[in-house]
Write an enzyme that holds these catalytic residues in place. Structure first.
Site, short mmCIF file in Angstrom:
data_model
loop_
_atom_site.label_atom_id
_atom_site.label_comp_id
_atom_site.label_asym_id
_atom_site.label_seq_id
_atom_site.Cartn_x
_atom_site.Cartn_y
_atom_site.Cartn_z
N LYS A 135 0.83 -1.21 0.00
CA LYS A 135 0.00 0.00 0.00
C LYS A 135 0.86 1.25 0.00
O LYS A 135 0.59 2.22 -0.72
CB LYS A 135 -0.94 -0.02 1.22
N GLN A 193 -3.92 -1.41 9.78
CA GLN A 193 -3.92 -2.73 9.15
C GLN A 193 -4.55 -3.76 10.07
O GLN A 193 -4.19 -3.88 11.24
CB GLN A 193 -2.48 -3.14 8.81
N ASP A 230 -10.58 2.93 4.77
CA ASP A 230 -11.16 1.60 4.57
C ASP A 230 -12.69 1.59 4.63
O ASP A 230 -13.31 0.57 4.36
CB ASP A 230 -10.62 0.63 5.63
#
Length: 290
Positions: A52, A96, A119
């Site tokens: 990422k 994460q 997200d």
């Protein structure tokens, strides 16, 4: 059977993002910036974070990565999130997953400003998605819908079966399909007679994390398979359905399918980058003229 190429679609999206970021930089504005947090040293999580970070920077955007030892007190991570929430130069952030077992994941996710939630997992963003007014969409479901649209697959009026009900993939994907006027059946580990349901579906989306979940004969002729899962097996990476062993049989049954790897996976990161850019543009919409 048409192979739905997620790599090619993701590359097109990233190319467009890079062009927009280049225009932002050319007019003298700061470029979009993302912050990534990782707790622990799980090999797969470290790999995902590095990917990422690398992708973000390759598109001309800034990215700061914060790595904490697994035994870091929860409050220390929360304090960083609080500082990043207040930092006007940070447009998006993510932590994460999965977090270590001693962390309250829901508490951590909801401490992120929902307007910086890359997200789309903050409770506010989950609620807005269910209301059909999303501020930001979860990356994998957004990628699935983009793949369907890009490949000319109409969902309105179709019967779509989603297997897996996680907040990351299954439930938001079902919501997005409903908003596109599909008739949706959401299945899970307690669903009885799964194959009887999939045999009447026009579109089947598998996100169960269970190799060999379905066979070719469990689909109706001409159905479309979107295989989200990536399972590590003795034979390599496989989906819930798609693998080198099943491809030939699927080709005789389906009209289109995503491969594993190379299908939905690349789209997830591309959609994350799109979310970062979109949140930046929302914040700066009065100044940007494109």
């Amino acid at each position: 059977m048409k192979i739905i190429d997620g790599k090619a679609c993701a590359q097109q999206i990233k190319n467009q993002i890079a062009k927009e970021v280049e225009k932002i930089n050319a007019i003298g504005f700061r470029v979009p910036k993302m912050a990534i947090m990782l707790v622990g040293d799980r090999a797969d999580s470290v790999s995902y974070v590095r990917s990422k970070e690398k992708t973000c920077k390759s598109l001309g955007m800034d990215c700061d990565t914060y790595i904490f030892p697994e035994n870091t007190p929860e409050q220390e991570v929360m304090d960083l999130i609080s500082r990043l929430n207040q930092d006007c130069n940070v447009d998006a952030m993510l932590i994460q997953l999965p977090l270590p077992a001693h962390y309250d994941s829901a508490k951590i996710l909801d401490s992120i400003d929902y307007r910086k939630d890359a997200d789309g997992l903050h409770l506010m963003n989950v609620g807005l998605l269910h209301l059909g007014e999303p501020y930001v969409m979860p990356c994998t479901p957004k990628g699935i819908m983009s793949l369907l649209e890009t490949n000319g697959i109409e969902v309105a009026g179709k019967h779509a079966v989603v297997i897996g009900r996680s907040q990351l993939v299954g439930e938001p994907t079902a919501q997005l399909l409903i908003r596109q006027n599909a008739t949706v059946t959401l299945c899970h580990s307690h669903t009885n007679n799964l194959s009887q349901i999939t045999r009447i579906a026009d579109i089947v989306i598998t996100a169960a994390g269970s190799p060999n979940l379905l066979k070719a004969e469990d689909f109706k002729e001409g159905a479309i398979l979107i295989d989200v899962a990536i399972n590590r097996t003795d034979d390599g990476l496989e989906g819930d359905v798609y693998s080198p062993r099943t491809r030939e049989a699927l080709e005789q049954r389906l009209s289109a399918a995503t491969p594993v790897p190379g299908g939905v996976g690349p789209m997830t990161i591309a959609m994350l980058m799109q979310n970062v850019l979109d949140m930046y543009k929302i914040k700066n919409k009065k100044s940007l003229d494109f």
